[in-house]
Design a protein around this motif. Structure first.
Motif, short mmCIF file in Angstrom:
data_model
loop_
_atom_site.label_atom_id
_atom_site.label_comp_id
_atom_site.label_asym_id
_atom_site.label_seq_id
_atom_site.Cartn_x
_atom_site.Cartn_y
_atom_site.Cartn_z
N ALA C 102 0.84 -1.21 0.00
CA ALA C 102 0.00 0.00 0.00
C ALA C 102 0.87 1.26 0.00
O ALA C 102 0.60 2.22 -0.74
N PHE C 103 1.92 1.27 0.82
CA PHE C 103 2.84 2.42 0.81
C PHE C 103 3.54 2.53 -0.55
O PHE C 103 3.68 3.64 -1.10
N GLN C 105 2.48 1.55 -3.46
CA GLN C 105 1.52 2.01 -4.46
C GLN C 105 1.15 3.48 -4.25
O GLN C 105 0.85 4.20 -5.21
N ALA C 106 1.16 3.90 -3.00
CA ALA C 106 0.86 5.31 -2.71
C ALA C 106 2.06 6.20 -3.03
O ALA C 106 1.94 7.43 -3.02
N GLY C 107 3.23 5.58 -3.28
CA GLY C 107 4.43 6.36 -3.56
C GLY C 107 4.93 7.10 -2.33
O GLY C 107 5.57 8.14 -2.43
N GLY C 166 5.14 1.58 -6.89
CA GLY C 166 4.01 0.92 -7.54
C GLY C 166 4.07 -0.58 -7.46
O GLY C 166 3.20 -1.27 -8.02
N THR D 196 -4.17 1.82 0.03
CA THR D 196 -3.43 2.74 -0.84
C THR D 196 -4.17 4.07 -0.96
O THR D 196 -3.57 5.15 -0.83
N LEU D 199 -3.82 6.29 1.95
CA LEU D 199 -2.51 6.95 2.02
C LEU D 199 -2.34 8.00 0.93
O LEU D 199 -1.62 8.99 1.11
N ASN D 200 -2.98 7.77 -0.21
CA ASN D 200 -2.82 8.69 -1.34
C ASN D 200 -4.01 8.55 -2.29
O ASN D 200 -4.00 7.70 -3.18
#
Lengths: 244, 244, 244, 244
Positions: C102-103, C105-107, C166, D196, D199-200
């Motif tokens: 998740a982190f 993918q959130a960048g 990603g 995700t 977070l973003n």
């Protein structure tokens, strides 16, 4: 009576195995209407130490303990009031399951956000009003039951579940097993609802979809399942012959 | 002493089985006040490799290791300070359980949002102040204990749990088992609190409901459970005869 | 060599038992520097079907498969580049664990929000830059490794973990087991970080607390654990005698 | 036919063991194109009571039950329509898994937020339009299938999954096992996507990264895995000899 005690024992142990309980938080009871009694978990005993002998039998009318050597669950008087008020209830479950308690603590009902909910419950799972200081001072457990009655407004059959404000879920069914399964459903729909609201705070399914799902599992036109009982079919009956 | 070591061993293994630990993160100790010592997990040993022989015995007064061949948990000096400050504490647990640590890292206390919390703890689970650079430089673990004392302000009995800022929960009880159960409760109420706040950031139960739930399980008027101890009843006592 | 293969086998199976994998998503390798090879999971084989015989041995210098009858993990070239760049790395793990992905993918990097992170990693877990279309077109897995090198900027020891943008986490250590444990830590701190940020988007622990925790487990002044290795102590060594 | 029934039985039981089901919510079917039939779970029977004998065989063309003594899953007509529309489909799974249902209830597609998704599905998992009151009134399950066809617009191969609005996921594959694995993937990417987006909310990976990941596992240039089938390799084939 032995069958009832075995069922109540198994349903109490299933609180733990279904992941609905931390420590000893939760209790199931089941009723014998003919004998005018219900059987309930003893107070504070861990699930893995429960035996048929440890269960407590209570008279519905008087609240008098008539079987067992331990004290009944501290919530026994709430169970008793529900049995008195609704003859259709044969079993009751109370838990502190995570997501259902979160809704109860937030003071929010669990809305009908989709078919998972509608397959099981005919409307939102409502939250009781807060009890008054006086209601908390004396006969608290009985007053909790009275607040549930206020919330249900005479109908315990469509939605066999309620959230007591700031506390947690009570669920019920035609017997102890079904009340436990209603508790499982209540927790599942609470979890899904929390995630749904995070993705879309305005989520709201069309009413005709909701009605279709509730009616295909419940009521005169139900066509779900392989036994007379819609929620869970432990005894399968033969399929009716079909036109070719 | 053998009984104490067995209890401490089992409580340490329960950190893992209760889902409170990742790898070796967490430790339980238990005290023998007569002997003036406590028994604690060795540092860095995985739970599945723990034996009675691997446990470490430490003198409360001096901090000297008086039993065992391994080094005690790195957090031993924090345990020791709490044992010195509070004679009522018989066991201490420290974990890095997910939700309790999230509150500690967020610098937020775990508020009393409902009866699940109030059944167990008589108030919010508070967060210590940040330690100063000097306090981190020397005698860090002892200073962690001193910051906990500041936060508790003389009362360790009402709420047997605290969050050290940026770090995680310490919990305690009359023995090692109870301290571990307080850690389980701490994590459960943290998880429910996080979800409650997501649903309603202003959630706040009425104070009289909270008082009712705490007092029915704790103190002179407690009526929960089947033994003298409210939190967990492993030995059930006979029910008092009831008026008919 | 047999010991290495057994360790790599067990570490791969632990991806599944530690809850880091869905289906076959994830792979561990371990190196034999003397022989100039690494041993890695075969591509697409379920964890419960892995055997020592199914593992694949690859030459670090050439990338040539020199042992085993199956194709190596599709990510093998990324592993190879890291082994070439950092002689201190003895094992590498790649997973698609939920919160770390998740982190990724959130960048967003996983920031140091408390001592759980600082006990293990000496700084945030960084995210690589996005690859260019050209880097994705040819030699994608090697280019993924090159982007990791850019991100690490020559230091693989302080933080043995990175998120590929990603995609997901790669972690490493002195051997396969340690790389797998770094993957467990990476997922745990990601989950706690997500919840921490939900409770307090501005959470930030004092730097001196972070330094104290990292240094008590790592480096010349470390005093955590009962063996020479700070992260996990499977062989306990006798405690040093203490002053009375 | 016996092999098909065994596979369908195992895939249905795996709904429960993979954590995709509460109570009896979910069903898998598998097809025998030569015989023109599919085999499906009976309605309302718990997974632990399923046997080969309890499965129901249905004729694809007519919908007539031609084997078994129980009623088929209430969703059978939706399965049948998909088998009729897409000859490439050999198995279908329907579940009420938590995170996928949350997206369905929110009316949001599961976007391609990273390589975990792109490794498996060639695009977002779309949500069907809402059914009309008329479509819910009669032939509801068939109309559900028709709405799925509208959403897929002729292509069932790139993304073997869809969310029915307000309801939940249907997934498919070349056989029952693959359809179940697509359900596992669908739930995993839904969970990661929800975190995700927390977070973003604007997370979006570069298209060339997505294309690389899909094509390395699927299509003519795929190089993932050790068998002809990209999603899961239960039969490993020998590695092709490599240039030295």
């Amino acid at each position: 009576m032995r069958d009832l005690m075995t069922e109540v024992l198994e349903a109490n142990k299933r609180i733990a195995s279904a992941g609905l309980a931390t420590l000893t938080w939760g209790n199931v009871s089941g009723v014998d209407r003919g004998a005018g009694v219900y059987v309930i978990k003893p107070s504070g005993v861990p699930y893995d130490q429960l035996t048929v002998e440890s269960l407590v039998t209570v008279e519905i009318e008087s609240g008098k303990v008539v079987g067992g050597t331990l004290k009944p669950s501290v919530d026994s008087e709430t169970h008793r009031l529900l049995y008195q008020a609704f003859p259709s209830i044969g079993g009751i479950t109370h838990t502190h399951s995570t997501y259902a308690v979160a809704f109860a603590q937030a003071g929010r009902e669990i809305p009908v956000l989709g078919t998972t909910h509608a397959d099981n419950f005919d409307g939102p799972i409502r939250v009781t009003r807060d009890l008054t200081p006086q209601e908390c001072e004396r006969d608290y457990e009985r007053n909790t039951g009275l607040a549930i009655l206020d919330t249900l407004d005479g109908d315990a059959d469509g939605v066999p579940a309620v959230l007591t404000a700031g506390h947690g879920p009570f669920t019920w069914g035609k017997n102890a097993t079904r009340s436990l399964e209603a508790a499982i459903v209540c927790e599942a729909v609470a979890q899904i609802a929390l995630h749904t609201l995070a993705l879309n705070p305005a989520a709201s399914p069309p009413e005709h979809l909701i009605r279709r799902h509730y009616s295909r599992k419940h009521g005169p036109d139900a066509y779900y399942g392989n036994s007379a009982d819609p929620l869970r079919n432990t005894e399968s009956k033969p399929r009716r012959p079909e036109a070719g």
